[in-house]
Design a protein around this motif. Sequence first.
Motif, PDB file in Angstrom:
ATOM      1  N   GLU A 306       0.515  -1.002  -0.208  1.00 46.83           N
ATOM      2  CA  GLU A 306      -0.079  -0.037   0.291  1.00 46.83           C
ATOM      3  C   GLU A 306       1.036   1.435   0.192  1.00 46.83           C
ATOM      4  O   GLU A 306       0.577   2.191  -0.315  1.00 46.83           O
ATOM      5  CB  GLU A 306      -0.890  -0.796   1.241  1.00 46.83           C
ATOM      6  N   GLN A 307       1.955   1.310   0.372  1.00 44.87           N
ATOM      7  CA  GLN A 307       3.234   2.388   0.369  1.00 44.87           C
ATOM      8  C   GLN A 307       4.395   2.093   0.839  1.00 44.87           C
ATOM      9  O   GLN A 307       5.038   0.664   0.678  1.00 44.87           O
ATOM     10  CB  GLN A 307       2.939   3.082   1.329  1.00 44.87           C
ATOM     11  N   PRO A 308       5.791   2.432   0.336  1.00 46.90           N
ATOM     12  CA  PRO A 308       6.890   1.944   0.301  1.00 46.90           C
ATOM     13  C   PRO A 308       7.269   2.263   1.804  1.00 46.90           C
ATOM     14  O   PRO A 308       6.623   3.177   2.583  1.00 46.90           O
ATOM     15  CB  PRO A 308       7.667   3.584   0.135  1.00 46.90           C
ATOM     16  N   TYR A 309       8.036   1.598   2.408  1.00 49.52           N
ATOM     17  CA  TYR A 309       8.811   1.577   3.136  1.00 49.52           C
ATOM     18  C   TYR A 309       9.718   1.224   4.154  1.00 49.52           C
ATOM     19  O   TYR A 309      10.311   1.207   3.259  1.00 49.52           O
ATOM     20  CB  TYR A 309       8.053  -0.666   3.887  1.00 49.52           C
ATOM     21  N   SER A 310      10.545   2.630   4.772  1.00 53.83           N
ATOM     22  CA  SER A 310      11.829   2.460   4.916  1.00 53.83           C
ATOM     23  C   SER A 310      12.895   1.448   5.041  1.00 53.83           C
ATOM     24  O   SER A 310      11.774   0.216   6.424  1.00 53.83           O
ATOM     25  CB  SER A 310      11.951   3.362   6.130  1.00 53.83           C
ATOM     26  N   PRO A 311      13.987   1.426   5.177  1.00 51.21           N
ATOM     27  CA  PRO A 311      15.044   0.120   5.730  1.00 51.21           C
ATOM     28  C   PRO A 311      14.446  -0.168   7.432  1.00 51.21           C
ATOM     29  O   PRO A 311      14.816  -1.171   7.389  1.00 51.21           O
ATOM     30  CB  PRO A 311      16.089   0.591   5.511  1.00 51.21           C
ATOM     31  N   MET A 312      14.316   0.575   8.006  1.00 49.90           N
ATOM     32  CA  MET A 312      14.620   1.181   9.708  1.00 49.90           C
ATOM     33  C   MET A 312      13.501   0.030   9.701  1.00 49.90           C
ATOM     34  O   MET A 312      13.221  -0.361  10.682  1.00 49.90           O
ATOM     35  CB  MET A 312      14.920   2.053   9.960  1.00 49.90           C
ATOM     36  N   THR A 313      12.527   0.882   9.386  1.00 45.05           N
ATOM     37  CA  THR A 313      11.029   0.247   9.372  1.00 45.05           C
ATOM     38  C   THR A 313      11.007  -1.231   9.074  1.00 45.05           C
ATOM     39  O   THR A 313      10.067  -2.328   9.898  1.00 45.05           O
ATOM     40  CB  THR A 313       9.949   0.706   8.715  1.00 45.05           C
ATOM     41  N   ILE A 314      11.672  -1.693   8.219  1.00 46.69           N
ATOM     42  CA  ILE A 314      11.746  -3.369   8.143  1.00 46.69           C
ATOM     43  C   ILE A 314      12.675  -3.986   9.192  1.00 46.69           C
ATOM     44  O   ILE A 314      12.395  -5.173   9.558  1.00 46.69           O
ATOM     45  CB  ILE A 314      12.281  -4.014   6.699  1.00 46.69           C
ATOM     46  N   ARG A 315      13.518  -3.536   9.538  1.00 46.54           N
ATOM     47  CA  ARG A 315      14.593  -3.812  10.290  1.00 46.54           C
ATOM     48  C   ARG A 315      13.677  -3.991  11.718  1.00 46.54           C
ATOM     49  O   ARG A 315      13.520  -5.005  12.479  1.00 46.54           O
ATOM     50  CB  ARG A 315      16.130  -2.845  10.816  1.00 46.54           C
ATOM     51  N   PHE A 316      12.966  -2.782  12.041  1.00 49.30           N
ATOM     52  CA  PHE A 316      12.309  -2.229  13.237  1.00 49.30           C
ATOM     53  C   PHE A 316      10.956  -3.750  13.507  1.00 49.30           C
ATOM     54  O   PHE A 316      11.192  -4.457  14.952  1.00 49.30           O
ATOM     55  CB  PHE A 316      11.428  -1.427  13.325  1.00 49.30           C
ATOM     56  N   PHE A 317      10.578  -4.437  11.970  1.00 49.88           N
ATOM     57  CA  PHE A 317       9.846  -4.739  12.349  1.00 49.88           C
ATOM     58  C   PHE A 317      10.064  -6.785  12.498  1.00 49.88           C
ATOM     59  O   PHE A 317       9.509  -7.734  13.636  1.00 49.88           O
ATOM     60  CB  PHE A 317       8.736  -5.120  10.879  1.00 49.88           C
ATOM     61  N   ILE A 318      11.173  -6.661  11.830  1.00 47.14           N
ATOM     62  CA  ILE A 318      12.129  -7.792  12.221  1.00 47.14           C
ATOM     63  C   ILE A 318      11.792  -8.340  13.340  1.00 47.14           C
ATOM     64  O   ILE A 318      11.951  -8.966  14.219  1.00 47.14           O
ATOM     65  CB  ILE A 318      13.189  -8.198  11.154  1.00 47.14           C
ATOM     66  N   LEU A 319      13.017  -6.884  14.159  1.00 48.13           N
ATOM     67  CA  LEU A 319      13.221  -7.257  15.224  1.00 48.13           C
ATOM     68  C   LEU A 319      11.984  -7.523  16.831  1.00 48.13           C
ATOM     69  O   LEU A 319      12.067  -7.494  17.473  1.00 48.13           O
ATOM     70  CB  LEU A 319      13.757  -6.064  15.796  1.00 48.13           C
ATOM     71  N   GLN A 320      11.300  -6.711  15.954  1.00 51.92           N
ATOM     72  CA  GLN A 320       9.691  -7.280  17.320  1.00 51.92           C
ATOM     73  C   GLN A 320       9.637  -8.443  17.268  1.00 51.92           C
ATOM     74  O   GLN A 320       8.144  -8.953  18.151  1.00 51.92           O
ATOM     75  CB  GLN A 320       7.972  -6.160  16.270  1.00 51.92           C
ATOM     76  N   ALA A 321       9.261  -9.638  16.326  1.00 57.49           N
ATOM     77  CA  ALA A 321       9.186 -10.541  16.474  1.00 57.49           C
ATOM     78  C   ALA A 321      10.590 -11.602  17.362  1.00 57.49           C
ATOM     79  O   ALA A 321      12.252 -10.988  16.603  1.00 57.49           O
ATOM     80  CB  ALA A 321       9.529 -11.294  15.255  1.00 57.49           C
ATOM     81  N   HIS A 322      10.154 -12.482  17.923  1.00 59.58           N
ATOM     82  CA  HIS A 322      12.143 -13.120  18.531  1.00 59.58           C
ATOM     83  C   HIS A 322      12.553 -14.084  16.547  1.00 59.58           C
ATOM     84  O   HIS A 322      11.312 -14.650  16.685  1.00 59.58           O
ATOM     85  CB  HIS A 322      11.384 -14.158  19.438  1.00 59.58           C
ATOM     86  N   TYR A 323      13.965 -14.472  17.164  1.00 56.47           N
ATOM     87  CA  TYR A 323      14.431 -14.889  15.430  1.00 56.47           C
ATOM     88  C   TYR A 323      13.695 -16.331  15.781  1.00 56.47           C
ATOM     89  O   TYR A 323      13.399 -16.599  13.921  1.00 56.47           O
ATOM     90  CB  TYR A 323      16.160 -14.598  15.743  1.00 56.47           C
ATOM     91  N   ARG A 324      13.444 -16.906  16.618  1.00 55.92           N
ATOM     92  CA  ARG A 324      13.057 -18.100  16.086  1.00 55.92           C
ATOM     93  C   ARG A 324      11.295 -17.850  15.405  1.00 55.92           C
ATOM     94  O   ARG A 324      10.957 -19.280  15.868  1.00 55.92           O
ATOM     95  CB  ARG A 324      13.575 -19.305  17.273  1.00 55.92           C
TER      96      ARG A 324
END
Length: 491
Positions: A306-324
């Motif tokens: 629906e829109q562009p997402y910045s690299p830091m938004t992607i990084r933050f989103f991935i870090l919001q979940a535990h890596y496993r």
Amino acid sequence: MQNNLYLFNSLSKKKELFTPLHPPSAGMYVCGPTVYSNAHLGHARPAITFDLLFRYLIHLGYQVRYVRNITDVGHLENDADEGEDKIEKKARVEHLEPMEVVQKYLNTYYRNMEQLNTLHPSIEPRASGHIIEQQELIKEILEKGYAYEVNGSVYFDVLKYNEKYKYGKLSGRVLEDLQANTRILDGQDEKRNPFDFALWKKATPGHIMKWPSPWSTGFPGWHLECSAMSVKYLGDVFDIHGGGMDLQFPHHECEIAQSTAAHGKESVKYWIHNNMITINGQKMARSLGNFITLDQLFSGDHPVLEQPYSPMTIRFFILQAHYRSTVDFSNEALQAAEKGLQKLMKAIGTLNKLNPSDNSTIDVDKLKKKCYEALDDDLNSPILLSHLFEGVRLVNSVADGSEKTDARGLESLKELFNTFVFDILGLKDESSVSSDEKLMDDLMRIIIDLRQDAKNNKNWAESDKIRNELNKIGVTLRDKKDGVEWEKNPL
């Protein structure tokens, strides 16, 4: 050095205290990309996961040697050692040399990794640059009796290996089940068993990427490169081997077998695996039309976005979940992450403007302790973020006067956010970066227009000069049918 870091070891299936073999040194090998296409979300997750681990180990005081390989040969389309080499296939489609394909997509991968603010590994070896080491490893495995040669190809003998060692110990696969469920594919008649895997493949006529060997002119099997290069740069036994969960079988299982067969012992102390990515609850796949490259994600140029997402938004989103745990990408989840990141960065901006009081009503040391406890518990980044947002609440409370902090508390709070948000989580404030990038885009557009004017006036010398001068400072221009693209060359 005090160390309370526990990591989940995929081999033992439990959390274990991280005790490196040669403190204060720590060795980490992570499976990198096969560079035949643009980097996508699946590349972002392991890059960010192991960047977090790399950063935290450095913060704890370890001298980390981080090795991440580049697969540029031997990765066939089918894990059963059949099909074309993925890079050769792409080279044929794009009418390029295989190493042109490698360099083209490696450049975009590096650019995307820089955008995601991942640190550079200590060493980044390529499979094609370590053919001799791979051949030497094959010789060792043959000498130990765990491989056999057929028609110029060399295969690992899984049944023979399983007589002494346990094949399947990482993935939980049972060899008897593999024997019962594996069908024999056309072209695999030369293998003694369908689940045996290639250490060296004889090149077929027309195969481009090939090298001489004692067995034939050919190329190494995909699994072999990691066994050879990890030991070369980290020693016969090293601390951490990481990668995506999808690599547990067959790739990492075969690595364990190769290394154990050659050296009589396993090479890896801790196996660390990140989980997969889904998009709106579905597996990410080109065939489903939900395959999103990182460039598309950052530009918003994809039908599901629906829109562009910045690299830091992607990084933050991935870090919001535990890596496993599984990460499910959706516009709603990404937009929520974007708001969360903005809230965090706004609080840091507010923090830097606060003035100290004579006394304090907040306990920063307690908050700091909880942040460390979260990371020490198998890199629990979502719990860490919840503690940081507790810090956001404290900052806003001090700003509105409902809480107070003295000079020591204020400095401790600033140090806490700088340490955990920027140094360890690897986030950065994009508000200033985005303005710099816009200025760069605008300046490049002016330069490209000037070059086009020179070409229109048939001033080829001026046109070439502009291209060459840009190249000298690390900017590459590419003339396309629909215009000119530019990119910064990787460092």
